[in-house]
Enzyme design. Structure first.
Site, short mmCIF file in Angstrom:
data_model
loop_
_atom_site.label_atom_id
_atom_site.label_comp_id
_atom_site.label_asym_id
_atom_site.label_seq_id
_atom_site.Cartn_x
_atom_site.Cartn_y
_atom_site.Cartn_z
N CYS B 79 0.87 -1.26 0.08
CA CYS B 79 -0.18 0.03 -0.09
C CYS B 79 0.87 1.20 -0.03
O CYS B 79 0.34 2.28 0.02
CB CYS B 79 -0.69 0.10 1.11
SG CYS B 79 -1.94 -1.61 1.18
N SER B 203 -11.02 0.59 4.70
CA SER B 203 -11.25 1.53 3.46
C SER B 203 -11.85 0.54 2.27
O SER B 203 -12.05 -0.67 2.46
CB SER B 203 -9.71 1.87 3.21
OG SER B 203 -8.86 0.91 2.82
N ILE B 205 -12.44 -0.76 -1.48
CA ILE B 205 -11.45 -1.27 -2.90
C ILE B 205 -11.91 -0.49 -3.98
O ILE B 205 -12.94 -0.34 -4.38
CB ILE B 205 -12.03 -2.65 -3.17
CG1 ILE B 205 -11.73 -3.85 -2.11
CG2 ILE B 205 -11.58 -3.21 -4.50
CD1 ILE B 205 -12.40 -5.19 -1.89
N LYS B 324 -10.54 5.97 3.84
CA LYS B 324 -11.67 5.43 4.28
C LYS B 324 -12.81 5.85 3.37
O LYS B 324 -13.72 5.00 2.81
CB LYS B 324 -12.13 5.89 5.76
CG LYS B 324 -13.49 5.56 6.36
CD LYS B 324 -13.52 4.15 6.80
CE LYS B 324 -14.14 3.03 6.03
NZ LYS B 324 -15.64 3.26 5.45
N HIS B 328 -9.16 3.54 -1.67
CA HIS B 328 -7.88 3.01 -1.34
C HIS B 328 -7.42 2.36 -2.88
O HIS B 328 -7.31 0.98 -2.49
CB HIS B 328 -7.64 2.57 -0.20
CG HIS B 328 -6.38 1.94 0.08
ND1 HIS B 328 -5.21 2.43 -0.29
CD2 HIS B 328 -5.93 0.74 0.85
CE1 HIS B 328 -4.14 1.76 0.04
NE2 HIS B 328 -4.69 1.05 0.78
#
Lengths: 80, 380
Positions: B79, B203, B205, B324, B328
């Site tokens: 990430c 968060s 997709i 959130k 993300h």
């Protein structure tokens, strides 16, 4: 570690509801990080009763390369 | 410095390449540079090969942007892929190797089913250990949350407060994936993902891309009269496996990166006016506020619940809505955070514009803390 230490204490845990594709059939399942009595930590599955942080656990079986721990039987001896 | 972002969301009709190209073109337009001026291209992308079956992504995207004949490299750090690409781009400019550099981050995730996405994301952990045992990313952060609750008394309400605040901010962000206000009751009653984390603690997709152009400070005036300065930056690392870390309630990589970045910028945590932090899960934002030094270890929960991170607080955290609410798209996130901080510094954040916006921070986290990038940005 050259030998498997088969007792420990729950360091942290969760119950997985949304599983990755490979483990969808197992969900929900409890996963934990076990602080092994011989030192070190291991991420493992829990079988049987749910456990919480601080609980003593023992190795129940190893399946497909994954260790499954269960709540240790209460006893007056043995390591902590 | 120029910035450019696509909207983050689920875009079934968009390809990975078209998203990256849109962000890159917007960014070059913003910076007033043409593709022929770009000397190197740095791309943050976590799992394009797994999500969409395309490898060799950096020159693939660069070619579509009209960039050829320059070094084009993809960075993968889970990430923190975007943050890592940015860090290395900054390093090359600081070293004098390049003057005008384009950094982009992109991820196209929604073309796969949720269990498949969960499996691909789990690959950012230790697949021979925690992954084999059935750990998902939510499961790893759920275990961090449980331990944080155990050690510091952090509560479900404190976690939910992060989600409520970030949704409230995201509702005002035109590029956010989830523009919906939620209540504390809704957040607490969400569908369970990995106990104690519900769907509202996680968060989204998402698909999306972000890009920035970096130039040396002495050349900034050629491109803009309102440059955003990179005052400090650091990337650090830690073990990949969560069970290898001595204390999982803190991300040592974040603490070290923050310390280095503050030192380079000659500031302290107290000086930071606002921050975009890596809230891949609500617990991650709470831990980040502690690790960045905004609040003492263990006090991140009350800090969130008391509203000290909200839009009108002294030091707002995730004014953009965070991962959130913004979404993300893994590889895009770290670059997107830089765009969001830069937007605030320029005073162009619209409804989300903060009162104090001259010194901001971006914190990007890879995996369960194995990579961390912290950047301190300021105005002139």
């Amino acid at each position: 570690m050259s030998t498997v230490v088969n007792t420990g204490v729950i360091y942290t845990e969760t119950v997985v509801h949304a599983a990755p594709a490979e483990f969808v059939a197992d969900a929900p399942y409890q996963l934990a990080i076990v602080s092994l009595d011989g030192g070190g930590r291991l991420t493992a599955r829990i079988t049987g009763e749910r456990v919480k942080i601080g609980d003593k656990v023992e190795l129940a079986e190893t399946r497909n390369g994954t260790e499954f721990f269960r709540l240790a039987a209460p006893s007056g001896h043995g390591s902590v | 410095m120029g910035i450019g972002k696509t909207a983050f969301g689920a875009f079934p009709d968009r390809t990975l390449r078209s998203l990256a190209v849109e962000a890159g073109e917007k960014c070059m337009q913003d910076a007033g540079v043409s593709p022929s001026q770009i000397e190197a291209f740095y791309l943050g992308n976590f799992a394009g090969p797994s999500f969409v079956g395309q490898n060799h992504l950096a020159p693939y995207i660069a070619g579509s942007l009209g960039l050829t004949g320059v070094p084009c490299t993809r960075f993968e750090a889970a990430c923190a892929s975007g943050g890592s690409a940015f860090f290395h781009a900054v390093s090359s400019v600081a070293a004098g190797l390049n003057d005008i550099v384009l950094v982009a981050g992109v991820e196209k995730m929604t073309s796969q089913t949720t269990p498949k996405v969960t499996e691909i994301l789990a690959g950012a952990g230790d697949m021979a250990g925690e992954g084999r045992a059935g750990a998902t990313f939510p499961a790893l952060f759920a275990m961090i949350a449980r331990r944080h609750m155990y050690q510091y008394g952090t509560t479900r309400e404190q976690l939910a407060a992060v989600a409520v605040k970030n949704h409230a901010n995201g509702a005002k962000n035109p590029l956010a994936h989830m523009r919906k206000v939620i209540t504390m009751e809704q957040a607490l009653a969400g569908k369970m993902i990995s106990e104690p984390l519900t769907v509202f603690d996680c968060s989204l997709i998402s698909d999306g891309a972000a890009a920035v152009v970096i130039v040396p400070l002495e050349r900034a005036s050629e491109f803009t009269d309102q440059p955003v300065r990179i005052l400090g930056i650091a990337q650090t690392s830690d073990y990949v496996a969560l069970d290898a870390k001595a204390d999982i309630t803190t991300f040592w990589a974040v603490r070290e990166a923050a310390e280095k970045a503050y030192k380079m910028a000659r500031v302290t945590a107290r000086d930071i006016e606002f921050a975009e932090v890596h809230d891949c899960f609500t617990i991650a934002e709470i831990v980040a506020t502690e690790d960045l030094g905004f609040v003492k270890k263990g006090e991140g929960g009350p800090y969130a619940l008391e509203g000290r991170t909200c839009l009108r607080a002294e030091r707002p955290v995730n004014a953009s809505g965070g991962l959130k609410a913004k979404g993300h798209p893994v590889g895009a996130t770290g670059v997107g955070q830089i765009c969001d901080v830069a937007l605030q510094i320029r005073g162009e954040a619209g409804e989300l514009q903060l009162n104090r916006h001259s010194l901001g921070l971006a914190q990007n986290l890879g995996g369960s803390g194995a990579t961390a990038v912290v950047t301190v940005l300021g105005g002139i």
